[in-house]
Design a protein around this motif. Structure first.
Motif, PDB file in Angstrom:
ATOM      1  N   GLY A   2      62.357  52.928  20.079  1.00  0.00           N
ATOM      2  CA  GLY A   2      62.444  51.743  19.713  1.00  0.00           C
ATOM      3  C   GLY A   2      62.464  50.325  20.960  1.00  0.00           C
ATOM      4  N   ILE A   3      62.097  51.489  22.066  1.00  0.00           N
ATOM      5  CA  ILE A   3      62.113  50.771  23.014  1.00  0.00           C
ATOM      6  C   ILE A   3      60.909  51.088  24.117  1.00  0.00           C
ATOM      7  N   ASP A   4      61.065  49.694  25.478  1.00  0.00           N
ATOM      8  CA  ASP A   4      59.540  50.241  25.695  1.00  0.00           C
ATOM      9  C   ASP A   4      59.923  51.268  27.447  1.00  0.00           C
ATOM     10  N   ASN A   5      59.325  52.379  27.637  1.00  0.00           N
ATOM     11  CA  ASN A   5      59.560  53.286  28.700  1.00  0.00           C
ATOM     12  C   ASN A   5      58.155  52.897  29.629  1.00  0.00           C
ATOM     13  N   PRO A   6      59.294  52.641  30.032  1.00  0.00           N
ATOM     14  CA  PRO A   6      58.270  52.760  31.850  1.00  0.00           C
ATOM     15  C   PRO A   6      57.485  53.415  32.189  1.00  0.00           C
ATOM     16  N   VAL A   7      56.027  53.641  33.060  1.00  0.00           N
ATOM     17  CA  VAL A   7      55.820  54.357  33.302  1.00  0.00           C
ATOM     18  C   VAL A   7      55.079  54.281  34.640  1.00  0.00           C
ATOM     19  N   LEU A   8      55.452  54.921  35.180  1.00  0.00           N
ATOM     20  CA  LEU A   8      54.675  54.766  36.978  1.00  0.00           C
ATOM     21  C   LEU A   8      53.150  54.682  37.043  1.00  0.00           C
ATOM     22  N   SER A   9      52.282  53.807  37.140  1.00  0.00           N
ATOM     23  CA  SER A   9      50.802  54.083  37.250  1.00  0.00           C
ATOM     24  C   SER A   9      50.050  53.266  38.312  1.00  0.00           C
ATOM     25  N   LEU A  10      48.930  54.161  38.392  1.00  0.00           N
ATOM     26  CA  LEU A  10      48.544  53.287  39.642  1.00  0.00           C
ATOM     27  C   LEU A  10      47.889  51.880  38.627  1.00  0.00           C
ATOM     28  N   ALA A  11      47.865  50.860  39.756  1.00  0.00           N
ATOM     29  CA  ALA A  11      47.494  49.338  39.049  1.00  0.00           C
ATOM     30  C   ALA A  11      46.240  48.997  38.951  1.00  0.00           C
ATOM     31  N   GLU A  12      45.723  48.838  37.103  1.00  0.00           N
ATOM     32  CA  GLU A  12      44.065  49.008  36.938  1.00  0.00           C
ATOM     33  C   GLU A  12      43.220  48.562  38.202  1.00  0.00           C
ATOM     34  N   ASP A  13      44.190  47.365  38.568  1.00  0.00           N
ATOM     35  CA  ASP A  13      42.543  46.657  39.011  1.00  0.00           C
ATOM     36  C   ASP A  13      42.286  47.768  40.588  1.00  0.00           C
ATOM     37  N   LEU A  14      42.792  48.951  41.052  1.00  0.00           N
ATOM     38  CA  LEU A  14      42.783  49.587  42.318  1.00  0.00           C
ATOM     39  C   LEU A  14      41.706  50.950  41.577  1.00  0.00           C
ATOM     40  N   ASP A  15      41.194  51.493  42.522  1.00  0.00           N
ATOM     41  CA  ASP A  15      40.281  52.251  41.859  1.00  0.00           C
ATOM     42  C   ASP A  15      40.845  53.620  42.956  1.00  0.00           C
ATOM     43  N   PRO A  16      41.758  54.848  42.722  1.00  0.00           N
ATOM     44  CA  PRO A  16      42.296  55.416  44.024  1.00  0.00           C
ATOM     45  C   PRO A  16      40.834  56.562  44.244  1.00  0.00           C
ATOM     46  N   SER A  17      39.778  56.723  43.909  1.00  0.00           N
ATOM     47  CA  SER A  17      38.873  57.391  44.296  1.00  0.00           C
ATOM     48  C   SER A  17      38.380  56.763  45.187  1.00  0.00           C
ATOM     49  N   ASP A  18      38.584  55.955  45.150  1.00  0.00           N
ATOM     50  CA  ASP A  18      37.600  54.816  46.514  1.00  0.00           C
ATOM     51  C   ASP A  18      38.215  53.750  47.393  1.00  0.00           C
ATOM     52  N   PRO A  19      38.936  54.608  48.991  1.00  0.00           N
ATOM     53  CA  PRO A  19      39.643  53.758  49.271  1.00  0.00           C
ATOM     54  C   PRO A  19      39.510  52.959  49.959  1.00  0.00           C
ATOM     55  N   TRP A  20      38.171  52.109  49.894  1.00  0.00           N
ATOM     56  CA  TRP A  20      38.259  51.097  50.386  1.00  0.00           C
ATOM     57  C   TRP A  20      38.042  49.760  49.214  1.00  0.00           C
ATOM     58  N   SER A  21      38.187  51.051  48.247  1.00  0.00           N
ATOM     59  CA  SER A  21      38.747  49.696  46.928  1.00  0.00           C
ATOM     60  C   SER A  21      40.364  48.674  47.283  1.00  0.00           C
ATOM     61  N   LEU A  22      41.531  49.512  47.648  1.00  0.00           N
ATOM     62  CA  LEU A  22      42.342  48.847  47.818  1.00  0.00           C
ATOM     63  C   LEU A  22      42.755  47.655  48.578  1.00  0.00           C
ATOM     64  N   ASP A  23      41.957  47.264  49.714  1.00  0.00           N
ATOM     65  CA  ASP A  23      41.808  46.327  49.730  1.00  0.00           C
ATOM     66  C   ASP A  23      40.662  44.612  49.538  1.00  0.00           C
ATOM     67  N   ARG A  24      39.794  45.528  48.790  1.00  0.00           N
ATOM     68  CA  ARG A  24      38.871  44.761  48.485  1.00  0.00           C
ATOM     69  C   ARG A  24      39.089  43.441  47.341  1.00  0.00           C
ATOM     70  N   PRO A  25      38.552  42.280  47.505  1.00  0.00           N
ATOM     71  CA  PRO A  25      39.270  41.108  46.647  1.00  0.00           C
ATOM     72  C   PRO A  25      38.786  41.095  45.343  1.00  0.00           C
ATOM     73  N   ARG A  26      39.643  40.613  44.337  1.00  0.00           N
ATOM     74  CA  ARG A  26      39.660  40.480  43.069  1.00  0.00           C
ATOM     75  C   ARG A  26      38.394  39.326  42.761  1.00  0.00           C
ATOM     76  N   PHE A  27      37.704  39.056  41.731  1.00  0.00           N
ATOM     77  CA  PHE A  27      36.715  38.501  41.012  1.00  0.00           C
ATOM     78  C   PHE A  27      37.437  37.692  39.621  1.00  0.00           C
ATOM     79  N   CYS A  28      37.550  36.451  40.025  1.00  0.00           N
ATOM     80  CA  CYS A  28      38.041  36.035  38.880  1.00  0.00           C
ATOM     81  C   CYS A  28      37.236  34.473  37.862  1.00  0.00           C
ATOM     82  N   LEU A  29      36.561  34.854  37.060  1.00  0.00           N
ATOM     83  CA  LEU A  29      36.040  34.193  36.230  1.00  0.00           C
ATOM     84  C   LEU A  29      36.827  33.406  35.403  1.00  0.00           C
TER      85      LEU A  29
END
Length: 506
Positions: free
Chosen positions: A24-51
């Motif tokens: 009956g509680i929320d369990n924290p799970v450590l994961s990569l942030a959804e806006d990062l692609d770990p397979s692409d090293p350049w994505s780590l410092d890519r900007p985000r786009f907000c429409l």
């Protein structure tokens, strides 16, 4: 946050909560942030786009602030429940781009204008603070971090008029996924600028992303003899995919549009502008500033003004959503010449339908095909002559008063800061060259003693700031100047802890 000492990589980790029905509680799970692609090293410092999108009379839901001592533009607050929050804009984000314009090193007021001129939709390119700082350390302050679409590689807003062959396209779609257009050679769609193999994004301002094929066919049929499509060619789609950029309507360029904004340049003369500005409801029931009683033979008519035109910008600054008095003040502040951007009723209906600001399509308007496309005329003096900014001679003991009217950019041309340590003070931290404040004699470091006759004593500084933003022009400031030596000794340290910079709600 994990950050290696060499600052070569930055990886953001986020806590993701999953509900455990047994506990009956929320369990924290450590994961990569959804806006990062770990397979692409350049994505780590890519900007985000907000429409972001907003309704009439509302804001996008964020506050923008200029970094002290830098040219950066910082999101200092995000309103809950707004488009800004829903699209992932976060406090501390640095804005790098507005639509397809790089704004990293632009003046803060220019960035504000670009966002407001974008109308009901805007695409922001942003970087989180920690990523921005790492990227700056690696590439230097002069480097551009904002990706943009190449010249001519942009979505297209195409207006298609039926001929004997219909609209000149058919629609294809896989079992799932987007729609693509198959063009008829020499057909109406091809003549309207639709590129081969184009992906269909919107029909008359409505996204087709969630439509079925039958729903799309019905919408096209309901359009009658003409339809406006937002499309992206294969080259645009591929470049956006590589950049992680959405195929957003504010990036579009206009092709074969039936209506465009008109830029009228007027020079003051002896008899008046020859028109009347009124605030009234348009055909859709929304309030706007409309131009009426265009006198024959006077400058307004010679410049191409037509009765019933709606005013959308003064000196390139959007007046959408402004009241009558503030709009009049902007016109008067132009002095002996004024530049107005207007649209006729047909253009007004068109741009409201596609949910885009006419100012986004001004570039092609300002480069006419012939000299007759844009007219200039000598203006004559109006019945109510433009009010000039004035500076009263200094009063005894080093004090002086300045009377301010909104300048050509729509603001007063200065920024306020507050020193909170020791005796609180409001002071002028920035003066825009050539602006209303500069012409009135404001100087960086001037201490504000009174606002419209009310003393600024430190106890009600925030109230004075609000009063300054909402006061009817002119604003009267009582100032005390400081010498450059005193200013340098008095300016707070670089930590910025004692500074409270003003922000703009957008």
């Amino acid at each position: 946050l994990l950050c290696p000492a060499d600052l070569q990589e930055t990886v953001s980790l986020a806590l993701k909560f999953e509900f455990n029905p047994k506990l009956g509680i929320d369990n924290p799970v450590l994961s990569l942030a959804e806006d990062l692609d770990p397979s692409d090293p350049w994505s780590l410092d890519r900007p985000r786009f907000c429409l972001l999108s907003k309704e009439e009379g509302k804001s996008f839901g964020f506050h923008l602030q200029q970094e002290r001592g830098r040219t950066g533009h910082v999101v200092c607050r995000v309103e809950p429940g707004t488009s800004a929050q829903h699209q992932g804009l976060r406090e501390g984000d640095r804005i790098l781009g507005v639509n397809n314009h790089v704004v990293e090193h632009e003046d803060h007021l220019v960035v504000i204008r670009r966002i407001r001129a974008s109308g009901p939709r805007v695409l922001l390119t942003v970087l989180a603070k920690h990523v921005h700082d790492v990227a700056r350390a690696q590439r230097g302050n002069g480097a551009h971090l904002c990706p943009t679409l190449g010249p001519g590689v942009r979505p297209r807003l195409c207006h298609i008029v039926k001929d004997e062959g219909g609209f000149g396209f058919s629609v294809t779609q896989g079992r799932w996924g987007p729609f693509w257009l198959v063009l008829s050679t020499g057909g109406a769609a091809e003549r309207a600028g639709v590129p081969p193999g184009a992906r269909l994004l919107e029909v008359n301002g409505v996204s087709v992303e969630k439509l079925t094929h039958n729903q799309l066919s019905k919408k096209l049929w309901q359009s009658g003899k003409q339809v406006t499509l937002l499309v992206a060619g294969p080259e645009v789609e591929e470049q956006c995919r590589q950049l992680g950029m959405p195929l957003a309507a504010p990036l579009a360029e206009g092709w074969a549009l039936p209506n465009r904004p008109r830029c009228l340049h007027l020079e003051k003369g002896p008899q008046g502008f020859g028109f009347v500005l009124r605030e009234e409801k348009g055909l859709d029931g929304r309030l706007g500033q409309f131009l009426w009683e265009v006198d024959p033979g006077l400058p307004a008519e010679k410049a191409g003004m037509q009765a019933g035109d709606r005013l959308v910008a003064v000196a390139g600054e959007s007046v959408e959503g402004l009241g009558h008095e503030e709009t009049v003040s902007k016109i008067r502040a132009q002095g002996s010449s004024v530049s107005l951007i207007v649209i006729d009723p047909q253009a007004d209906r068109f741009f409201r339908m596609v949910r885009l600001s006419p100012l986004l399509f001004l570039e092609s308007t300002e480069t006419p095909d012939s000299p007759q496309d844009i007219c200039s005329a000598s203006l004559v003096e109006t019945g109510a002559p433009p009010v000039e900014d004035t500076t009263v001679s200094p009063v005894p003991r080093g004090f002086r008063h300045c009377f301010l009217y909104p300048g050509p950019g729509g603001g007063y041309g200065f920024r306020l800061s507050c020193v909170a340590s020791g005796p609180p003070h409001l002071f002028i931290s920035q003066v825009t060259s050539g602006g209303s404040a500069a012409r009135a004699g404001l100087q960086m470091g001037d201490v504000i003693l009174e606002v419209n006759g009310h003393p600024v004593d430190g106890e009600n500084d925030l109230e004075r700031l609000q009063q300054l933003a909402e006061a009817e022009p002119p604003i009267c400031l009582k100032l005390a100047a400081r010498s450059q030596h005193d200013l340098e000794a008095w300016t707070p340290p670089g930590s910025g802890e004692d500074w409270a910079l003003a922000s703009d709600l957008l």
